[in-house]
Design a protein around this motif. Structure first.
Motif, mmCIF file in Angstrom:
data_model
loop_
_atom_site.group_PDB
_atom_site.id
_atom_site.type_symbol
_atom_site.label_atom_id
_atom_site.label_comp_id
_atom_site.label_asym_id
_atom_site.label_seq_id
_atom_site.Cartn_x
_atom_site.Cartn_y
_atom_site.Cartn_z
ATOM 1 N N VAL A 1 -5.868 -4.350 -0.399
ATOM 2 C CA VAL A 1 -5.027 -3.554 -1.801
ATOM 3 C C VAL A 1 -4.361 -4.707 -2.071
ATOM 4 O O VAL A 1 -3.252 -5.059 -1.550
ATOM 5 C CB VAL A 1 -4.716 -2.376 -1.382
ATOM 6 C CG1 VAL A 1 -4.012 -1.619 -2.527
ATOM 7 C CG2 VAL A 1 -5.785 -1.360 -0.854
ATOM 8 N N ALA A 2 -4.055 -5.112 -3.552
ATOM 9 C CA ALA A 2 -3.253 -5.748 -4.071
ATOM 10 C C ALA A 2 -2.603 -5.045 -5.357
ATOM 11 O O ALA A 2 -3.290 -4.810 -6.392
ATOM 12 C CB ALA A 2 -3.925 -7.021 -4.580
ATOM 13 N N ARG A 3 -1.288 -4.874 -5.293
ATOM 14 C CA ARG A 3 -0.508 -4.190 -6.398
ATOM 15 C C ARG A 3 0.731 -5.111 -6.973
ATOM 16 O O ARG A 3 1.269 -5.477 -6.113
ATOM 17 C CB ARG A 3 -0.100 -2.772 -5.857
ATOM 18 C CG ARG A 3 -1.251 -1.810 -5.459
ATOM 19 C CD ARG A 3 -0.302 -0.531 -4.910
ATOM 20 N NE ARG A 3 -1.356 0.361 -4.524
ATOM 21 C CZ ARG A 3 -1.807 0.630 -3.241
ATOM 22 N NH1 ARG A 3 -1.241 -0.001 -2.181
ATOM 23 N NH2 ARG A 3 -2.637 1.796 -2.972
ATOM 24 N N PHE A 4 0.791 -5.141 -8.301
ATOM 25 C CA PHE A 4 1.774 -6.074 -8.712
ATOM 26 C C PHE A 4 2.806 -5.212 -9.604
ATOM 27 O O PHE A 4 2.464 -4.139 -10.051
ATOM 28 C CB PHE A 4 0.975 -6.891 -9.942
ATOM 29 C CG PHE A 4 0.145 -8.013 -9.443
ATOM 30 C CD1 PHE A 4 0.782 -9.295 -9.041
ATOM 31 C CD2 PHE A 4 -1.165 -7.916 -9.407
ATOM 32 C CE1 PHE A 4 -0.221 -10.411 -8.115
ATOM 33 C CE2 PHE A 4 -2.080 -8.791 -8.713
ATOM 34 C CZ PHE A 4 -1.458 -10.022 -8.277
ATOM 35 N N ASP A 5 3.897 -5.843 -9.463
ATOM 36 C CA ASP A 5 5.106 -5.312 -10.254
ATOM 37 C C ASP A 5 5.900 -6.246 -10.571
ATOM 38 O O ASP A 5 6.752 -6.991 -9.946
ATOM 39 C CB ASP A 5 5.811 -4.310 -9.242
ATOM 40 C CG ASP A 5 7.147 -3.761 -10.036
ATOM 41 O OD1 ASP A 5 7.070 -3.559 -11.459
ATOM 42 O OD2 ASP A 5 8.268 -3.753 -9.472
ATOM 43 N N GLY A 6 5.627 -6.888 -11.905
ATOM 44 C CA GLY A 6 6.091 -8.047 -12.196
ATOM 45 C C GLY A 6 5.679 -9.170 -11.411
ATOM 46 O O GLY A 6 4.389 -9.553 -11.269
#
Length: 674
Positions: free
Chosen positions: A559-564
């Motif tokens: 699972v890969a989640r981006f925040d900036g």
């Protein structure tokens, strides 16, 4: 049944009550402070009334303002939730005097049970086992010190009013008693408005098991089985479950009967919880009675299939209990954990800020989410920093734990730091899995759950590089991405050159270190060179937050989640936060305090200043006490010297990292103010 009720609370419990009212066709009225005007419970309710300033004392603890809001809105009853005014007998009486219904026990029962000291005396008189100690009205230091010596050490100091682990201290020596008492009384006064304490002999390695009880106005009292809450940190419950893995059928029956007897002794009506400590040999002792719905009530609801808030409303409206004792169902196993905005790596200091992202597992019959916030909301410094409660249910305990681990892996928060990694470690720890944890285990072995961020493996670093290279916003400059010919090599931003591709350099901050990488390739196929390894990535694809790729021929799915420029990877067992650094960024980090500066460790309010400018101090000297989200923290001098500057006073609100004071060299000479 009522047609309109007011909920005198906030957060997830207010949302919980509002949703039950909606299901039953009852109109709901929310109250809010200046800090909560746009909160989720306000958005969910049919109506909302402002009741004052952001601090609880200026809003949610103003009983008169709450009652006035109920009368103006036309509500017939007030549901207090838990915390704030929920166990305040004077408030319950004022509600009744205003012609409204208090959805909870009678004020007389609450008054007898709202004080831990009074409840303990009552239970002792009723023959319920109690721990030796002192609960008298004489609260002088001399008397309390004498009684502490008589009771013996180790000793537990408890706030006589309230709950939630606030105002509790363990004291091991008589010489430590006075400062612990002062801190306990101050915390109790801030949290509950009363500073009375009681003393109890500290029982070593106890289990914490509570029994949910319910009574109606027709003389019926039953229990809805037990919840075990032994996984605690500083007396704050972090994992609750039902049934208890410790209880035998005989002990379960005995404790249930004792809880019902206690409720009958005070003619108890509505929901309550009788809490016991249980020693390793199975001896159980009364601890306290909470005259309200507990934070962990969803655990009971999941194993029983009952809606306890609906029961509260029906009982308050005069209806009898829906079931007799022998009809109470129990199916499978349920577990609850609480997702908090806090930083386990810095002693669980509360965090605050905007929730830029909040991804929680979708609700199912086996997974329940009770949340008081949504993405875009703000966790403030004024209230408890709980984000959500995650409750799971399955046929037995091993499967419930497996479901909990899966559900936690689906969670993601961008914004304030959280305890997610801590909860995942908790759900996998042998002491929890084997059901042998006691109330002090976490505090004794905290390093087993909070070991800091371990260095990432080369495979995880390679996966992170692939994720950053694949995300759409990293495909190249905006001018290239908008080119008319999407197939032209000049539209690529992956290092393509006429005579071969250039390596793409990436600098990742993870595990407290900066990791340099060079990626050569394109379109999901790269050779990634790290400081101590070179790996081949192939067939990498990123879609809907899932990264699929092969690393040296072995398949991986994360699972890969981006925040900036921040990425969080989760491989099903571990979550790893990484940050993409600009190429020119240095690696050093200043400590911000080597020069004697004292920075605020968290956002909050200064409740006590214990030093003065010009005072000589030694390293560790207490300078001031801060409070945020119901937690106190003492700020100490970072070095020997003289307090050359003190920039805050009692009552001031400050943000995290604000300069509070400066400790100068010992040769500093304080000057008189002009």
């Amino acid at each position: 049944m009522f047609t309109k009720i007011l909920i005198a609370n906030r957060g997830e419990i207010a949302c919980r009550v509002i949703r039950t009212c909606r299901r039953l066709g009852i109109a709901s009225v929310a109250v809010y402070s200046d800090a909560d005007a746009g909160a989720l419970h306000v958005r969910l309710a049919d109506e909302a009334c402002g009741i004052g300033g952001p601090a609880p004392a200026d809003s949610y603890l103003r009983g008169a303002a709450v009652i006035d809001a109920a009368l103006r809105s036309g509500a017939q009853a007030i549901h207090p939730g838990y915390g704030f005014l929920s166990e305040n007998a004077e408030f319950a009486e004022a509600v009744a005097a205003a012609g409204l219904v208090f959805i909870g026990p009678r004020a007389a029962s609450m008054r007898r049970m709202g004080s831990k000291a009074g409840a303990k005396q009552l239970m002792a008189g009723a023959g319920v086992p109690v721990v030796p100690g002192y609960n008298g009205e004489d609260q002088s230091l001399a008397t309390l010190s004498r009684e502490a010596a008589r009771t013996g050490f180790p000793l537990m100091l408890k706030a006589a009013h309230g709950g939630g682990g606030k105002g509790m201290r363990v004291v091991h020596r008589l010489e430590d008693f006075a400062p612990a008492l002062e801190s306990c009384q101050r915390e109790a006064r801030n949290a509950f408005g009363r500073d009375r304490v009681l003393l109890e002999r500290y029982v070593a390695s106890p289990r914490h098991i509570e029994i949910q009880v319910f009574g109606d106005a027709h003389g019926n009292v039953i229990h809805l089985n037990e919840r075990e809450c032994s996984a605690q940190r500083r007396y704050q419950k972090v994992l609750e479950e039902s049934p208890s893995p410790f209880l035998t059928p005989a002990l379960r029956q005995a404790m249930g009967e004792a809880a019902v007897a206690a409720a009958r002794a005070i003619d108890y009506v509505n929901a309550g919880t009788v809490e016991f400590i249980v020693d390793p040999d199975g001896g159980f002792y009364f601890m306290e009675i909470n005259t309200r719905l507990q934070v962990e009530h969803p655990v009971t609801e999941m194993v029983s299939g009952l809606d306890l808030v609906e029961w509260q409303l029906r009982v308050a409206a005069g209806e009898p209990l829906p079931l007799a004792q022998e009809q109470v169902p129990r199916h499978g196993h349920a577990i609850e954990v609480r997702l908090y905005a806090e930083d386990p790596d810095t002693g669980f200091l509360p965090a605050s800020g905007t929730l830029r992202a909040l991804d929680l597992p979708p609700p199912t019959p086996q997974v329940r989410i009770d949340a008081g916030v949504e993405a875009g909301d703000t966790v403030t410094v004024f209230y408890d920093p709980m984000i959500a409660k995650l409750i799971v249910h399955d046929a037995d305990r091993p499967r419930a734990l497996a479901r909990l681990r899966t559900a936690l892996a689906q969670c993601h928060v961008a914004g304030p730091k959280t305890n997610l990694a801590f909860l995942e470690a908790l759900a996998r720890h042998p002491a929890v899995v084997e059901g042998r944890i006691d109330t002090g285990y976490l505090d004794r072995h905290l390093d087993e759950f909070v070991a800091g961020q371990a260095p990432p493996t080369p495979a995880l670093l390679a996966a992170a590089c692939a994720a950053f290279l694949l995300r759409p916003e990293d495909a190249g400059p905006a001018a290239l991405r908008s080119a008319t010919d999407a197939h032209s090599p000049w539209s690529r931003g992956d290092g393509w050159r006429l005579h071969g591709r250039a390596g793409r350099r990436l600098r990742l901050h993870a595990g407290g270190q900066v990791h340099n990488a060079v990626a050569t390739g394109h379109g999901g196929d790269w050779r990634i060179a790290l400081a101590d390894a070179t790996l081949d990535v192939s067939a990498a694809r990123l879609a809907d937050g899932v990264l699929d790729l092969r690393i040296d021929g072995q398949g991986h799915r994360l699972v890969a989640r981006f925040d900036g420029d921040t990425l969080e990877l989760h491989d099903g067992h571990r979550r790893l936060p990484l940050r993409l650094l600009p190429a020119e960024r240095g690696e050093g980090r200043g400590d911000g305090g080597g020069d004697g500066r004292v920075l605020a460790p968290m956002p909050g309010r200064v409740v006590l200043v214990k030093a003065t400018a010009g005072q000589a101090v030694a390293v560790g000297t207490e300078l001031l006490v801060m409070e945020a989200m119901k937690m106190e923290l003492t700020v100490r001098a970072p070095r020997d010297g003289v307090l050359s500057e003190l920039r805050v006073g009692s009552g001031d609100f400050v943000e995290a990292d604000v300069l509070l004071a400066v400790v100068g060299d010992a040769g500093y000479a304080a000057t008189e103010p002009a």
